[in-house]
Design an enzyme around this catalytic site. Structure first.
Site, PDB file in Angstrom:
ATOM      1  N   SER A 119     -40.798  -6.948 -17.861  1.00  0.00           N
ATOM      2  CA  SER A 119     -42.166  -6.915 -17.789  1.00  0.00           C
ATOM      3  C   SER A 119     -43.003  -6.719 -19.067  1.00  0.00           C
ATOM      4  CB  SER A 119     -42.615  -5.697 -16.539  1.00  0.00           C
ATOM      5  OG  SER A 119     -42.077  -6.061 -15.442  1.00  0.00           O
ATOM      6  N   PHE A 167     -46.303  -1.302 -13.599  1.00  0.00           N
ATOM      7  CA  PHE A 167     -45.134  -0.454 -13.067  1.00  0.00           C
ATOM      8  C   PHE A 167     -46.110   0.748 -12.201  1.00  0.00           C
ATOM      9  CE2 PHE A 167     -41.349  -1.499 -15.882  1.00  0.00           C
ATOM     10  CZ  PHE A 167     -41.152  -2.413 -15.341  1.00  0.00           C
ATOM     11  N   ASN A 183     -46.021  -5.611 -19.173  1.00  0.00           N
ATOM     12  CA  ASN A 183     -47.136  -4.748 -19.073  1.00  0.00           C
ATOM     13  C   ASN A 183     -46.857  -3.329 -19.448  1.00  0.00           C
ATOM     14  OD1 ASN A 183     -48.727  -6.782 -18.308  1.00  0.00           O
ATOM     15  ND2 ASN A 183     -47.702  -6.781 -16.088  1.00  0.00           N
ATOM     16  N   THR A 184     -45.695  -3.022 -19.660  1.00  0.00           N
ATOM     17  CA  THR A 184     -45.165  -1.592 -20.504  1.00  0.00           C
ATOM     18  C   THR A 184     -44.667  -1.754 -21.625  1.00  0.00           C
ATOM     19  OG1 THR A 184     -44.295  -0.918 -18.152  1.00  0.00           O
ATOM     20  CG2 THR A 184     -43.460   0.236 -20.180  1.00  0.00           C
ATOM     21  N   ASN A 209     -50.902 -10.708 -13.509  1.00  0.00           N
ATOM     22  CA  ASN A 209     -50.820  -9.500 -13.057  1.00  0.00           C
ATOM     23  C   ASN A 209     -50.627  -8.612 -14.603  1.00  0.00           C
ATOM     24  OD1 ASN A 209     -48.244  -7.504 -12.751  1.00  0.00           O
ATOM     25  ND2 ASN A 209     -47.564  -9.556 -12.516  1.00  0.00           N
ATOM     26  N   ASN A 267     -38.739 -13.180 -15.222  1.00  0.00           N
ATOM     27  CA  ASN A 267     -40.067 -12.699 -15.130  1.00  0.00           C
ATOM     28  C   ASN A 267     -41.249 -13.389 -15.343  1.00  0.00           C
ATOM     29  OD1 ASN A 267     -41.630 -10.237 -14.560  1.00  0.00           O
ATOM     30  ND2 ASN A 267     -39.917  -8.753 -15.082  1.00  0.00           N
ATOM     31  N   LYS A 326     -32.899  -8.307 -15.688  1.00  0.00           N
ATOM     32  CA  LYS A 326     -33.742  -9.485 -15.470  1.00  0.00           C
ATOM     33  C   LYS A 326     -34.586  -9.827 -16.960  1.00  0.00           C
ATOM     34  CE  LYS A 326     -38.065 -10.542 -12.522  1.00  0.00           C
ATOM     35  NZ  LYS A 326     -38.734 -10.101 -11.311  1.00  0.00           N
TER      36      LYS A 326
HETATM   37  C1  LIG Z   1     -48.466  -9.403  -8.701  1.00  0.00           C
HETATM   38  C2  LIG Z   1     -46.793  -9.318  -9.154  1.00  0.00           C
HETATM   39  C3  LIG Z   1     -46.117  -8.125  -9.627  1.00  0.00           C
HETATM   40  C4  LIG Z   1     -44.852  -8.200  -9.908  1.00  0.00           C
HETATM   41  N1  LIG Z   1     -44.320  -7.026 -10.179  1.00  0.00           N
HETATM   42  C5  LIG Z   1     -42.987  -7.074 -10.787  1.00  0.00           C
HETATM   43  C6  LIG Z   1     -42.148  -6.041 -10.874  1.00  0.00           C
HETATM   44  O1  LIG Z   1     -42.881  -4.807 -10.583  1.00  0.00           O
HETATM   45  N2  LIG Z   1     -40.866  -5.971 -11.321  1.00  0.00           N
HETATM   46  C7  LIG Z   1     -40.530  -7.230 -11.714  1.00  0.00           C
HETATM   47  O2  LIG Z   1     -39.117  -7.261 -12.087  1.00  0.00           O
HETATM   48  N3  LIG Z   1     -41.025  -8.217 -11.338  1.00  0.00           N
HETATM   49  C8  LIG Z   1     -42.480  -8.352 -10.982  1.00  0.00           C
HETATM   50  N4  LIG Z   1     -43.014  -9.630 -10.808  1.00  0.00           N
HETATM   51  C9  LIG Z   1     -42.294 -10.822 -11.420  1.00  0.00           C
HETATM   52  C10 LIG Z   1     -41.675 -11.526 -10.201  1.00  0.00           C
HETATM   53  O3  LIG Z   1     -40.747 -10.817  -9.568  1.00  0.00           O
HETATM   54  C11 LIG Z   1     -41.335 -12.943 -10.586  1.00  0.00           C
HETATM   55  O4  LIG Z   1     -40.301 -12.788 -11.612  1.00  0.00           O
HETATM   56  C12 LIG Z   1     -42.496 -13.801 -11.015  1.00  0.00           C
HETATM   57  O5  LIG Z   1     -43.564 -13.664 -10.528  1.00  0.00           O
HETATM   58  C13 LIG Z   1     -41.973 -15.279 -11.060  1.00  0.00           C
HETATM   59  O6  LIG Z   1     -41.832 -15.575  -9.705  1.00  0.00           O
HETATM   60  P1  LIG Z   1     -42.906 -16.581  -8.944  1.00  0.00           P
HETATM   61  O7  LIG Z   1     -43.542 -17.634  -9.723  1.00  0.00           O
HETATM   62  O8  LIG Z   1     -42.400 -16.947  -7.629  1.00  0.00           O
HETATM   63  O9  LIG Z   1     -43.993 -15.376  -8.541  1.00  0.00           O
HETATM   64  C14 LIG Z   1     -44.334  -9.438 -10.205  1.00  0.00           C
HETATM   65  C15 LIG Z   1     -44.971 -10.639 -10.035  1.00  0.00           C
HETATM   66  C16 LIG Z   1     -46.288 -10.588  -9.446  1.00  0.00           C
HETATM   67  C17 LIG Z   1     -47.019 -11.968  -9.154  1.00  0.00           C
END
Ligand SMILES: Cc1cc2nc3c(=O)[nH]c(=O)nc-3n(C[C@H](O)[C@H](O)[C@H](O)COP(=O)(O)O)c2cc1C
Length: 358
Positions: A174, A113, A176-177, A109, A239, A210
């Protein structure tokens, strides 16, 4: 009733962002399952003076704007984390910005934000509390893309949302910022933590940071030092990754953005174990990245996680996964003779230095 098996082929046909929006809306409209958090006593976890019925939580990024707090918890999670939330509303990156890597059980992704802002989130969180909601809700804070004062952005979020959060997260990881992950540097991070701390209401919720999985050894030592000295009350590891591990098979593997899901399990768990050692087991850690099963959640706990989160596995497995994981985790703890989750935290590392032994 679990409608997911019926809906899954349909969800697979529509774009991942549309599927995400529809799922959040369906949950918010009360169309999801209505489970209570699995409450097997072996899963009860007390942390920061809060009682978690089970240690499995919904990771940030699913309920970015706090639209489906009660419904997310009703999937059986012990806690949920809303966000990331930026002070002002902002649209995020242009679409397409989410990609399913089905063969790799992963997602990339680059949402960047997209946020409805702190006022909308604060209103929804207040409404949840005023409606009698007692579930445990973490609030994950981001910064606006155009803001030049990151610390002020996080402080604004802390002031607006800290009063109704069970914990607050400073998300400096993240991908992406632009420039965000550089805030994990020693001076930047300690400055942000100090400013956020000043802005917190009294009583202050626990403050967590995080982290990205892609850190140098120097970054890791610096962050551990800041976390212990500042101090913060916990770390979330991790993350999404900007790396692309060998062996990814999906056509979207080279899209820009953060990779989550199965390929992140090994590196994020290794980083978790490293931070458990670097912080001497003194700091609660939340383990996240690639959890698809009870065995994965248990591995995070044994590596040092007091709580575990997941997101991507829900995309592939559907909501029934949550109770499969909680029940399976209780079985694994009993099989190995642990009396509680806390007993198993860091079991794979050096038990002499874990908080439980002090
Ligand atoms: C579509 C998507 C959007 C995400 N948006 C955020 C976010 O806004 N803030 C954040 O701290 N992590 C975000 N994450 C990261 C997740 O909270 C997590 O740290 C990461 O996906 C690893 O866990 P997973 O493998 O179980 O998905 C996002 C993940 C995905 C897949």
């Amino acid at each position: 009733m679990n409608l997911y098996p019926l809906a899954k082929p349909f969800i697979g046909l529509i774009g991942p962002e549309t599927a995400h929006r529809l799922t959040v809306r369906a949950l918010a409209a009360g169309l999801g399952p209505k489970l209570s958090a699995a409450a097997d006593p072996i899963l009860n976890t007390t942390l920061w003076g809060r009682d978690f019925a089970n240690p499995i939580g919904l990771a940030a990024g699913f309920d970015k704007h706090g639209e489906a707090i009660a419904a997310s918890l009703a999937l059986g999670f012990g806690f949920t984390e809303i966000g990331s939330i930026t002070p002002k509303p902002q649209p995020g990156n242009p679409r397409p910005r989410v990609f399913r890597l089905t063969r790799d059980r992963a997602v990339i992704n680059r949402y960047g934000f997209n946020s409805e802002g702190i006022d909308a989130a604060a209103r929804r969180l207040r409404a949840y509390r005023e409606g009698g909601g007692t579930g445990l809700v973490g609030v994950n804070l981001g910064k606006n893309k155009e803001s030049e004062d990151a610390a002020a952005d996080y402080a604004m979020g802390a002031a607006a949302l800290g009063g109704s959060a069970d914990y607050l997260v400073v998300n400096v990881s993240s991908p992406n910022t632009p420039g965000l992950r550089a805030l994990q540097g020693k001076d930047e991070l300690s400055g942000i933590v100090a400013q956020v701390r000043e802005a917190l209401p009294d009583p202050a919720p626990p403050l967590l940071v995080k982290l990205a999985p892609d850190l140098t050894d120097e970054d890791k030592r610096d962050i551990a030092a800041v976390a212990l000295d500042a101090p913060v009350e916990g770390l979330i590891i991790s993350n999404t990754t900007t790396l692309r591990p060998d062996g990814l098979e999906s056509p979207h593997a080279n899209e820009a953005g953060g990779l989550s899901g199965a390929p992140l399990m090994a590196p994020s768990t290794a980083l978790l174990a490293e931070f458990f050692a670097l912080t001497d087991g003194k700091l609660p850690l939340i383990g996240v990245g690639g959890v698809f099963s009870a065995a994965d959640a248990y591995a995070k706990i044994r590596a040092g996680a007091s709580l575990v989160q997941l997101y991507t596995a829900l995309v592939f497995e559907g909501p029934g996964l949550v109770s499969a994981i909680t029940h399976g985790l209780a079985d694994l703890l009993r099989r190995d003779g642990f009396a509680s989750v806390a007993d198993a935290v860091g079991a794979d590392g050096n038990r002499q230095t874990s908080a439980a032994d002090r």
